[in-house]
Write an enzyme that holds these catalytic residues in place. Structure first.
Site, short mmCIF file in Angstrom:
data_model
loop_
_atom_site.label_atom_id
_atom_site.label_comp_id
_atom_site.label_asym_id
_atom_site.label_seq_id
_atom_site.Cartn_x
_atom_site.Cartn_y
_atom_site.Cartn_z
N ASP A 99 46.67 56.16 -56.15
CA ASP A 99 46.08 56.88 -55.49
C ASP A 99 45.14 55.65 -55.76
OD1 ASP A 99 44.16 58.53 -54.22
OD2 ASP A 99 44.43 59.51 -56.73
N SER B 22 35.59 53.97 -38.22
CA SER B 22 35.62 54.89 -37.16
C SER B 22 34.89 54.87 -36.49
CB SER B 22 36.21 56.60 -38.34
OG SER B 22 35.65 57.78 -37.02
N TYR C 209 33.50 63.50 -44.40
CA TYR C 209 33.98 62.16 -43.61
C TYR C 209 32.81 61.46 -43.04
CZ TYR C 209 37.27 59.00 -40.41
OH TYR C 209 37.65 58.98 -40.33
N SER D 40 31.16 58.74 -45.58
CA SER D 40 31.61 57.96 -46.23
C SER D 40 32.53 57.13 -45.11
CB SER D 40 33.53 58.88 -46.43
OG SER D 40 33.87 58.73 -45.72
N LYS D 41 31.65 56.59 -44.05
CA LYS D 41 32.27 55.00 -42.80
C LYS D 41 31.02 55.26 -42.64
CE LYS D 41 36.69 56.19 -42.19
NZ LYS D 41 37.73 55.66 -42.58
N1 LIG Z 1 43.70 59.03 -36.53
C1 LIG Z 1 42.40 59.33 -36.32
O1 LIG Z 1 42.03 59.57 -35.35
C2 LIG Z 1 41.96 58.12 -36.60
C3 LIG Z 1 40.23 57.70 -35.85
C4 LIG Z 1 38.85 57.18 -36.63
C5 LIG Z 1 39.64 56.37 -38.18
N2 LIG Z 1 40.71 56.82 -38.23
C6 LIG Z 1 41.08 55.90 -39.80
O2 LIG Z 1 42.10 55.38 -39.71
C7 LIG Z 1 43.03 55.30 -40.95
C8 LIG Z 1 44.15 55.60 -41.17
O3 LIG Z 1 43.96 56.82 -40.50
P1 LIG Z 1 45.44 57.53 -39.70
O4 LIG Z 1 44.99 58.16 -38.18
O5 LIG Z 1 46.65 56.78 -39.27
O6 LIG Z 1 45.57 58.41 -40.96
P2 LIG Z 1 47.68 59.01 -41.75
O7 LIG Z 1 48.73 59.17 -40.89
O8 LIG Z 1 46.67 60.72 -41.77
O9 LIG Z 1 47.34 57.67 -42.79
C9 LIG Z 1 46.79 57.92 -43.86
C10 LIG Z 1 46.96 56.55 -44.83
O10 LIG Z 1 46.22 57.34 -46.04
C11 LIG Z 1 46.81 57.36 -47.17
N3 LIG Z 1 46.64 57.91 -48.48
C12 LIG Z 1 45.63 58.40 -48.08
N4 LIG Z 1 44.83 59.17 -49.22
C13 LIG Z 1 45.24 58.38 -50.15
C14 LIG Z 1 45.54 58.16 -51.91
N5 LIG Z 1 44.62 58.90 -52.51
N6 LIG Z 1 45.57 57.00 -52.47
C15 LIG Z 1 46.76 55.65 -51.63
N7 LIG Z 1 47.22 56.43 -50.34
C16 LIG Z 1 46.30 57.64 -49.59
C17 LIG Z 1 48.54 57.38 -46.98
O11 LIG Z 1 49.78 58.13 -47.71
P3 LIG Z 1 50.54 59.02 -48.44
O12 LIG Z 1 50.60 59.24 -46.92
O13 LIG Z 1 51.32 57.88 -48.45
O14 LIG Z 1 49.35 59.54 -49.20
C18 LIG Z 1 48.35 57.10 -45.21
O15 LIG Z 1 48.88 56.36 -45.68
C19 LIG Z 1 41.27 56.33 -41.70
O16 LIG Z 1 40.80 55.18 -42.99
C20 LIG Z 1 41.37 56.81 -40.96
O17 LIG Z 1 39.60 57.29 -41.55
C21 LIG Z 1 41.59 57.75 -37.99
#
Ligand SMILES: NC(=O)c1ccc[n+]([C@@H]2O[C@H](COP(=O)([O-])OP(=O)(O)OC[C@H]3O[C@@H](n4cnc5c(N)ncnc54)[C@H](OP(=O)(O)O)[C@@H]3O)[C@@H](O)[C@H]2O)c1
Length: 270
Positions: free
Chosen positions: A60, A138, A151, A154-155
């Site tokens: 975590d 983000s 969110y 935090s960002k």
């Molecule tokens: N998707 C978008 O539109 C978007 C836009 C802007 C920025 N972002 C940023 O991109 C980053 C990646 O997001 P994503 O879109 O790829 O989402 P995602 O597919 O939901 O991936 C999130 C990752 O974070 C891990 N995670 C969550 N809680 C955790 C915890 N407590 N401990 C360890 N690992 C944890 C998850 O691991 P598990 O699944 O194994 O728990 C997963 O590998 C994030 O920082 C997000 O804010 C996303």
């Protein structure tokens, strides 16, 4: 020549998974963390078939000793660390008046403190390798969005943190790049927490037309190679950044309208 080593928090899904494959294809050994054992194992297997080494840790990221273990695993397995990618993150959809403070704190611990702990325990190794830190922030790192105050804050906090330590690490030759994507395809929206703290399970936004995690990973790798300071993706993202800086009231109106028009918008009854 010895492979470089990258550590990726949240390497089990979405952007983190795509980055793991991209860095592996570029010859890096990879360490990934996440909470989901099955997905971590799958990513490890895929990386082995690409041809570099991969270790994973089920942990975590919001717990400091768990993050320390990830860096210890890296040094024990590969003896060094060249690139840290602070990627793990979740979102929370609630108007602030109805927000649950425990969920708000949980998000902050994952998104903000998860990155802080990762940097804290990596710094000595990154200074030694004159390596890089890549923060996956983000557009919400500088643009506000209603119903996402946890969110967004935090960002914003991450942006301030990385801007500060960039100045400290400049003379140590550690490059810091903050990548600020807009929406991209991933499980992110399904994993977004609702007011009660449970996952949404479905997405409030159509993913059609969004960039893919793979495309994002390619651009991030390119930015890393060129030692970029900031990365904003797509024309729309760059325009949003410009509007926010020069016409903040217009930025507020556009942001409000966008969330008002999303599926099951929480602004409709508020
Ligand atoms: N998707 C978008 O539109 C978007 C836009 C802007 C920025 N972002 C940023 O991109 C980053 C990646 O997001 P994503 O879109 O790829 O989402 P995602 O597919 O939901 O991936 C999130 C990752 O974070 C891990 N995670 C969550 N809680 C955790 C915890 N407590 N401990 C360890 N690992 C944890 C998850 O691991 P598990 O699944 O194994 O728990 C997963 O590998 C994030 O920082 C997000 O804010 C996303």
């Amino acid at each position: 020549m010895e492979n470089k080593v990258v550590v990726i928090t949240g390497g089990s899904s979405g952007a983190g998974e795509a980055l793991a494959y991209k860095f592996s294809k570029e010859g890096f050994d990879v360490v990934i963390g996440g909470t989901n054992l099955e997905r971590l194992k799958k990513v490890q297997l895929n990386i082995k078939s690409i041809g570099t080494r991969c270790e994973y840790i089920v942990h975590d990221v919001s717990v400091e000793k768990d993050v320390k273990k990830m860096i210890e695993l890296t040094i024990k397995s590969f003896g060094k660390l060249d690139v840290l990618i602070c990627n793990a993150g979740i979102s929370y959809r609630s108007v602030f008046e109805h927000a649950n403070m425990e969920v708000f704190e949980k998000l902050f611990k994952i998104n903000f403190f998860g990155s802080i702990y990762s940097v804290k325990h990596s710094i000595p190794y990154l200074i030694k390798s004159e390596g890089s830190i890549i923060a996956i922030s983000s557009l919400n790192g500088f643009i506000a969005t209603p119903t996402r105050s946890a969110y967004v804050s935090s960002k914003h906090a991450l942006q301030g943190f990385f801007d500060s330590i960039r100045l400290e690490l400049k003379n140590k030759n550690v490059n810091i790049m903050v990548a600020s994507p807009g929406y991209f395809e991933s499980n992110f929206r399904k994993n977004t927490l609702k007011s009660d703290g449970n996952k949404e399970g479905s997405t409030a936004r159509d993913q059609k037309g969004m960039i893919t995690s793979e495309h994002l990973a390619d651009k991030i790798y390119e930015g890393y190679k060129n030692k970029k300071r900031d990365l904003i993706f797509t024309f729309r993202g760059k325009l949003a950044h410009l509007i926010k800086n020069w016409f903040p009231k217009l930025s507020d109106r556009l942001s409000y309208k966008e969330i008002l028009n999303e599926r099951e918008s929480l602004l409709k009854d508020y």
